[in-house]
Write a protein that holds these residues in place. Structure first.
Motif: not given
Lengths: 57, 194
Positions: B186-194
């Motif tokens: 999820y973190a790898k594919h989340n551009p906003q790095k929430s």
């Protein structure tokens, strides 16, 4: 590739219950049991041996 | 059929179920009450993992055929009969995926998506849901089945362990690791790095 289905409609309890078919299950159990039976393979082996003997003689 | 005469309410207790199992070992027709009891649960387990409803009915039928054929080998060792059936269902499912008779599918609804995001301590914004839906199929089979059973089907660790042949503690640890893997994806594919 794994498919993803979101908010897929699930069949109701009645729909599933209507598809119960224990008789077919029993018929398939008999089929599997007869295929797994040593008599089945024994009969095949015996007839193959008989054919072979007949061909040789 | 004589098996149908057995009062279903009689086998609320596991020992009543064992009596039916012993009878069914001698005569498969006596398996009928167990078929009635577990058909829906097995069908739903299969249905969530295949793309076509008909395939789910076929696989469910195969599960019960296999269960009856292998019933003489079943021995009660503290693991519920239902878990034994789910193990057969799992093996039948993978066989049908290998034979390309069914396609591996993840069935998920909005509530289940929310449950996973909650586990990540992430709010349910639309784009976050989309990322989760994108990365879920990327999980390998073993972590995926743990996530499915724990968060989508809400099974206890004990039940997960019984189905997968693990101890309760091991199931808990492996589920935690599966969640970490999903979180990493999820973190790898989340551009906003929430």
């Amino acid at each position: 590739m794994t498919k993803l289905l979101v908010n897929r409609k699930e069949p109701s309890r009645n729909e599933i219950a209507n598809r119960q078919d224990f008789e077919t299950v029993l018929v398939n159990v008999r089929k599997v049991k007869s295929l797994n039976s040593p008599w089945f393979y024994g009969a095949i082996a015996f007839s193959s041996l008989l054919i072979l003997t007949f061909l040789i003689l | 059929m004589s098996a149908n005469l057995l009062n279903l309410s009689l086998f609320g207790k596991p020992e009543d179920e064992l009596i039916i199992i012993e009878r069914a070992k001698k005569n498969p027709a006596h398996f009928a009450p167990l078929y009635k009891k577990y058909h829906e649960a097995i069908f739903r387990y299969v249905y969530k993992r295949v793309d076509e409803e008909e395939s789910a009915y076929d696989i469910t039928s195969c599960v019960f055929v296999k269960a009856i054929v292998n019933l003489p080998r079943y021995e009660y060792r503290g693991i519920p009969f239902s878990s034994w059936l789910f193990r057969i269902a799992k093996s039948e499912l993978y066989q049908s995926f290998r034979d390309r008779k069914a396609q591996r599918t993840i069935s998920i609804d909005s509530i289940q998506i929310g449950r996973v995001l909650e586990e990540f301590n992430i709010d349910e914004a639309e784009h976050k849901r989309e990322i989760l839906l994108k990365v879920l199929p990327m999980l390998k089979e073993k972590p995926l089945q743990l996530i499915e059973m724990r968060f989508f089907e809400r099974r206890s660790f004990r039940e997960i362990g019984e189905i997968l042949g693990l101890t309760e503690n091991n199931a808990k640890v492996k589920t935690f690791r599966a969640l970490i893997k999903l979180k990493e994806l999820y973190a790898k594919h989340n551009p906003q790095k929430s």
